[in-house]
Design a protein around this motif. Structure first.
Motif, PDB file in Angstrom:
ATOM      1  N   VAL A   1      10.764  -3.699  -5.619  1.00  0.00           N
ATOM      2  CA  VAL A   1       9.753  -4.638  -6.104  1.00  0.00           C
ATOM      3  C   VAL A   1       8.709  -3.848  -6.874  1.00  0.00           C
ATOM      4  CG1 VAL A   1       7.983  -6.331  -5.496  1.00  0.00           C
ATOM      5  CG2 VAL A   1      10.096  -6.194  -4.145  1.00  0.00           C
ATOM      6  N   CYS A   2       8.429  -4.235  -8.127  1.00  0.00           N
ATOM      7  CA  CYS A   2       7.363  -3.604  -8.897  1.00  0.00           C
ATOM      8  C   CYS A   2       6.100  -4.433  -8.718  1.00  0.00           C
ATOM      9  CB  CYS A   2       7.742  -3.519 -10.380  1.00  0.00           C
ATOM     10  SG  CYS A   2       6.569  -2.547 -11.359  1.00  0.00           S
ATOM     11  N   ALA A   3       5.164  -3.900  -7.935  1.00  0.00           N
ATOM     12  CA  ALA A   3       3.939  -4.641  -7.620  1.00  0.00           C
ATOM     13  C   ALA A   3       2.882  -3.674  -7.132  1.00  0.00           C
ATOM     14  CB  ALA A   3       4.210  -5.707  -6.553  1.00  0.00           C
ATOM     15  N   ASP A   4       1.635  -4.037  -7.356  1.00  0.00           N
ATOM     16  CA  ASP A   4       0.495  -3.275  -6.853  1.00  0.00           C
ATOM     17  C   ASP A   4       0.304  -3.639  -5.384  1.00  0.00           C
ATOM     18  OD1 ASP A   4      -2.055  -2.246  -6.232  1.00  0.00           O
ATOM     19  OD2 ASP A   4      -2.780  -2.577  -8.271  1.00  0.00           O
ATOM     20  N   VAL A   5       0.229  -2.638  -4.517  1.00  0.00           N
ATOM     21  CA  VAL A   5       0.093  -2.927  -3.091  1.00  0.00           C
ATOM     22  C   VAL A   5      -1.207  -3.655  -2.778  1.00  0.00           C
ATOM     23  CG1 VAL A   5       1.546  -1.000  -2.390  1.00  0.00           C
ATOM     24  CG2 VAL A   5      -0.916  -0.675  -2.577  1.00  0.00           C
ATOM     25  N   LEU A   6      -2.188  -3.581  -3.669  1.00  0.00           N
ATOM     26  CA  LEU A   6      -3.447  -4.283  -3.427  1.00  0.00           C
ATOM     27  C   LEU A   6      -3.306  -5.782  -3.647  1.00  0.00           C
ATOM     28  CD1 LEU A   6      -5.949  -1.805  -5.098  1.00  0.00           C
ATOM     29  CD2 LEU A   6      -5.455  -2.089  -2.661  1.00  0.00           C
ATOM     30  N   ALA A   7      -2.271  -6.190  -4.381  1.00  0.00           N
ATOM     31  CA  ALA A   7      -2.053  -7.611  -4.646  1.00  0.00           C
ATOM     32  C   ALA A   7      -0.789  -8.143  -3.973  1.00  0.00           C
ATOM     33  CB  ALA A   7      -1.966  -7.856  -6.160  1.00  0.00           C
ATOM     34  N   TYR A   8       0.103  -7.256  -3.595  1.00  0.00           N
ATOM     35  CA  TYR A   8       1.380  -7.658  -3.018  1.00  0.00           C
ATOM     36  C   TYR A   8       1.176  -8.302  -1.654  1.00  0.00           C
ATOM     37  CZ  TYR A   8       6.168  -7.155  -1.263  1.00  0.00           C
ATOM     38  OH  TYR A   8       7.418  -7.383  -0.734  1.00  0.00           O
ATOM     39  N   GLU A   9       1.885  -9.391  -1.419  1.00  0.00           N
ATOM     40  CA  GLU A   9       1.787 -10.095  -0.141  1.00  0.00           C
ATOM     41  C   GLU A   9       3.162 -10.114   0.533  1.00  0.00           C
ATOM     42  OE1 GLU A   9       0.006 -13.917  -0.576  1.00  0.00           O
ATOM     43  OE2 GLU A   9      -1.789 -13.137  -1.569  1.00  0.00           O
ATOM     44  N   PRO A  10       3.417  -9.187   1.411  1.00  0.00           N
ATOM     45  CA  PRO A  10       4.708  -9.152   2.095  1.00  0.00           C
ATOM     46  C   PRO A  10       4.829 -10.288   3.107  1.00  0.00           C
ATOM     47  CG  PRO A  10       3.241  -7.518   3.039  1.00  0.00           C
ATOM     48  CD  PRO A  10       2.515  -8.109   1.862  1.00  0.00           C
ATOM     49  N   GLU A  11       6.056 -10.544   3.477  1.00  0.00           N
ATOM     50  CA  GLU A  11       6.316 -11.558   4.510  1.00  0.00           C
ATOM     51  C   GLU A  11       5.663 -11.108   5.809  1.00  0.00           C
ATOM     52  OE1 GLU A  11      10.190 -13.643   6.688  1.00  0.00           O
ATOM     53  OE2 GLU A  11      10.450 -12.240   5.012  1.00  0.00           O
ATOM     54  N   ARG A  12       4.896 -11.985   6.405  1.00  0.00           N
ATOM     55  CA  ARG A  12       4.160 -11.610   7.608  1.00  0.00           C
ATOM     56  C   ARG A  12       5.094 -11.569   8.826  1.00  0.00           C
ATOM     57  NH1 ARG A  12      -1.170 -11.313   7.590  1.00  0.00           N
ATOM     58  NH2 ARG A  12      -1.272 -11.736   9.832  1.00  0.00           N
ATOM     59  N   GLY A  13       4.851 -10.572   9.649  1.00  0.00           N
ATOM     60  CA  GLY A  13       5.583 -10.460  10.904  1.00  0.00           C
ATOM     61  C   GLY A  13       7.068 -10.244  10.751  1.00  0.00           C
ATOM     62  N   ALA A  14       7.500  -9.645   9.628  1.00  0.00           N
ATOM     63  CA  ALA A  14       8.926  -9.609   9.319  1.00  0.00           C
ATOM     64  C   ALA A  14       9.578  -8.240   9.442  1.00  0.00           C
ATOM     65  CB  ALA A  14       9.149 -10.126   7.892  1.00  0.00           C
ATOM     66  N   TYR A  15       8.804  -7.171   9.586  1.00  0.00           N
ATOM     67  CA  TYR A  15       9.362  -5.827   9.461  1.00  0.00           C
ATOM     68  C   TYR A  15       9.188  -5.025  10.744  1.00  0.00           C
ATOM     69  CZ  TYR A  15       9.435  -6.905   4.497  1.00  0.00           C
ATOM     70  OH  TYR A  15       9.666  -7.494   3.279  1.00  0.00           O
ATOM     71  N   GLU A  16      10.261  -4.335  11.106  1.00  0.00           N
ATOM     72  CA  GLU A  16      10.207  -3.446  12.272  1.00  0.00           C
ATOM     73  C   GLU A  16       9.538  -2.107  11.940  1.00  0.00           C
ATOM     74  OE1 GLU A  16      12.430  -6.672  13.179  1.00  0.00           O
ATOM     75  OE2 GLU A  16      13.115  -5.282  11.617  1.00  0.00           O
ATOM     76  N   LEU A  17       9.429  -1.800  10.645  1.00  0.00           N
ATOM     77  CA  LEU A  17       8.766  -0.575  10.211  1.00  0.00           C
ATOM     78  C   LEU A  17       8.037  -0.846   8.901  1.00  0.00           C
ATOM     79  CD1 LEU A  17       8.240   2.533  10.300  1.00  0.00           C
ATOM     80  CD2 LEU A  17      10.405   2.813   9.047  1.00  0.00           C
ATOM     81  N   VAL A  18       6.780  -0.434   8.839  1.00  0.00           N
ATOM     82  CA  VAL A  18       6.029  -0.450   7.584  1.00  0.00           C
ATOM     83  C   VAL A  18       5.522   0.968   7.358  1.00  0.00           C
ATOM     84  CG1 VAL A  18       4.091  -1.392   6.287  1.00  0.00           C
ATOM     85  CG2 VAL A  18       5.376  -2.861   7.855  1.00  0.00           C
ATOM     86  N   LEU A  19       5.741   1.476   6.147  1.00  0.00           N
ATOM     87  CA  LEU A  19       5.433   2.856   5.810  1.00  0.00           C
ATOM     88  C   LEU A  19       4.460   2.921   4.638  1.00  0.00           C
ATOM     89  CD1 LEU A  19       6.008   5.939   5.848  1.00  0.00           C
ATOM     90  CD2 LEU A  19       7.996   5.468   4.386  1.00  0.00           C
ATOM     91  N   LEU A  20       3.389   3.704   4.804  1.00  0.00           N
ATOM     92  CA  LEU A  20       2.488   4.053   3.712  1.00  0.00           C
ATOM     93  C   LEU A  20       2.414   5.572   3.680  1.00  0.00           C
ATOM     94  CD1 LEU A  20       1.034   1.324   5.188  1.00  0.00           C
ATOM     95  CD2 LEU A  20      -0.285   1.531   3.091  1.00  0.00           C
ATOM     96  N   SER A  21       3.082   6.164   2.714  1.00  0.00           N
ATOM     97  CA  SER A  21       3.195   7.608   2.623  1.00  0.00           C
ATOM     98  C   SER A  21       2.456   8.109   1.389  1.00  0.00           C
ATOM     99  CB  SER A  21       4.686   8.003   2.557  1.00  0.00           C
ATOM    100  OG  SER A  21       4.852   9.384   2.428  1.00  0.00           O
ATOM    101  N   TYR A  22       1.325   8.778   1.610  1.00  0.00           N
ATOM    102  CA  TYR A  22       0.511   9.363   0.548  1.00  0.00           C
ATOM    103  C   TYR A  22       0.020   8.310  -0.448  1.00  0.00           C
ATOM    104  CZ  TYR A  22       2.229  13.536   2.734  1.00  0.00           C
ATOM    105  OH  TYR A  22       2.526  14.484   3.685  1.00  0.00           O
ATOM    106  N   LEU A  23      -0.403   7.193   0.075  1.00  0.00           N
ATOM    107  CA  LEU A  23      -1.111   6.192  -0.726  1.00  0.00           C
ATOM    108  C   LEU A  23      -2.601   6.489  -0.575  1.00  0.00           C
ATOM    109  CD1 LEU A  23      -1.348   3.577  -2.376  1.00  0.00           C
ATOM    110  CD2 LEU A  23      -1.322   2.316  -0.210  1.00  0.00           C
ATOM    111  N   HIS A  24      -3.232   6.905  -1.653  1.00  0.00           N
ATOM    112  CA  HIS A  24      -4.631   7.318  -1.593  1.00  0.00           C
ATOM    113  C   HIS A  24      -5.490   6.376  -2.423  1.00  0.00           C
ATOM    114  CE1 HIS A  24      -4.260  10.988   0.751  1.00  0.00           C
ATOM    115  NE2 HIS A  24      -3.067  11.107   0.185  1.00  0.00           N
ATOM    116  N   LEU A  25      -6.373   5.672  -1.716  1.00  0.00           N
ATOM    117  CA  LEU A  25      -7.231   4.666  -2.312  1.00  0.00           C
ATOM    118  C   LEU A  25      -8.661   4.877  -1.829  1.00  0.00           C
ATOM    119  CD1 LEU A  25      -4.986   1.565  -1.486  1.00  0.00           C
ATOM    120  CD2 LEU A  25      -5.263   2.584  -3.763  1.00  0.00           C
ATOM    121  N   PRO A  26      -9.648   4.416  -2.594  1.00  0.00           N
ATOM    122  CA  PRO A  26     -11.019   4.419  -2.066  1.00  0.00           C
ATOM    123  C   PRO A  26     -11.083   3.592  -0.785  1.00  0.00           C
ATOM    124  CG  PRO A  26     -11.005   3.950  -4.418  1.00  0.00           C
ATOM    125  CD  PRO A  26      -9.577   3.894  -3.968  1.00  0.00           C
TER     126      PRO A  26
END
Length: 207
Positions: A89-114
Motif C-alpha cells: 500500500v502506498c500511503a502516508d502513515v499519518l493519514a493511513y487508516e488500517p483495519e482496527r483490531g485486525a493484526y496480530e503484529l504491528v511493526l514500526l521500524s525506524y519511523l522518525h517523526l516529530p
C-alpha cells in the motif's frame, strides 16, 4: 523529510537497507506464531518479506512510491508462497487508516517523526492490534546523537523507550520490553561502532 526525498533516496541505491531483516525485528518477532502483520513505513520491504517467509500475511505500507514499487518487484521475485503473502500500500502513515483490531503484529521500524506526529501514528498502530497482538517499535534512540552512530541528526525526531510508553499511555497495551539496545555498525575502516536504538514491545491483552 517528505516522500520526494525518500523517492530520491530509494532511486539512488540498489537496496538502501539491504535484504536482511532488522536484527531487533528478527529477535522479537521470531518466536511469535504467524498471523496477520502490518508493517508501517515498510521501505523496500526487507522486514515484510522476512515475515512472509515465516508464514505471516503482511500488509506493507510506505509513502515513497519508489520504495513501494521496489518492494513490489522484490515481492514478485520471491517464491510464490512468500510473495503471495505480502500486500503493498502506498500511503502516508499519518493519514493511513488500517483495519482496527485486525493484526496480530504491528511493526514500526525506524519511523522518525516529530513528537506531535509520532503520538498519533503510534496510537493508530495500537488501534490496529487484535487481542493478544504485539506492537513492536524500533528506532534510533535520542542518546544515539551523543553516544552512538548514524541515524537522524535532528533530536526532534528521535525518541526514547519512555517516550513511546508515554505516547501509548491509555491505549490498553501491556509493556513486554522497553529498553535501549546497542546495534553494531561496521565502519569503512574496519572498526565496529555501536548505534543506540530504542526498542519497545507491547501486547494487547487477549481477553
Amino acid at each position: 523529510m517528505d516522500n520526494r526525498a525518500w523517492d530520491d533516496r530509494y532511486a539512488d541505491a540498489d537496496l538502501v537497507w539491504g535484504a536482511e531483516p532488522n536484527r531487533w525485528v528478527a529477535r522479537e518477532t521470531g518466536p511469535l506464531p504467524p498471523g496477520r502483520a502490518l508493517d508501517l513505513a515498510a521501505g523496500e520491504g526487507r522486514n515484510a518479506l522476512w515475515l512472509a517467509g515465516r508464514g505471516w500475511r503482511v500488509t506493507a505500507v510506505d509513502f515513497s512510491s519508489v520504495g513501494v514499487e521496489r518492494g513490489r518487484r522484490l515481492t514478485a521475485e520471491a517464491p510464490a508462497e512468500v510473495g503471495g503473502r505480502v500486500t503493498w500500500v502506498c500511503a502516508d502513515v499519518l493519514a493511513y487508516e488500517p483495519e482496527r483490531g485486525a493484526y496480530e503484529l504491528v511493526l514500526l521500524s525506524y519511523l522518525h517523526l516529530p513528537a506531535g506526529e509520532r503520538g498519533p501514528a503510534l496510537r493508530t498502530a495500537a488501534g490496529a492490534l487484535a487481542p493478544g497482538g504485539s506492537l513492536l517499535v524500533v528506532g534510533h534512540d535520542t542518546t544515539n546523537l551523543t553516544e552512538g552512530t548514524g541515524g537522524p541528526k535532528d533530536a526532534r525526531v528521535l525518541f526514547t523507550p519512555a517516550d513511546v510508553l508515554a505516547d501509548l499511555a491509555g491505549a490498553g497495551l501491556e509493556a513486554v520490553r522497553a529498553e535501549r539496545v546497542l546495534r553494531p555498525v561496521p565502519q569503512p575502516d574496519g572498526r565496529t561502532v555501536d548505534a543506540v536504538d530504542a526498542l519497545v514491545l507491547l501486547r494487547r491483552p487477549a481477553g
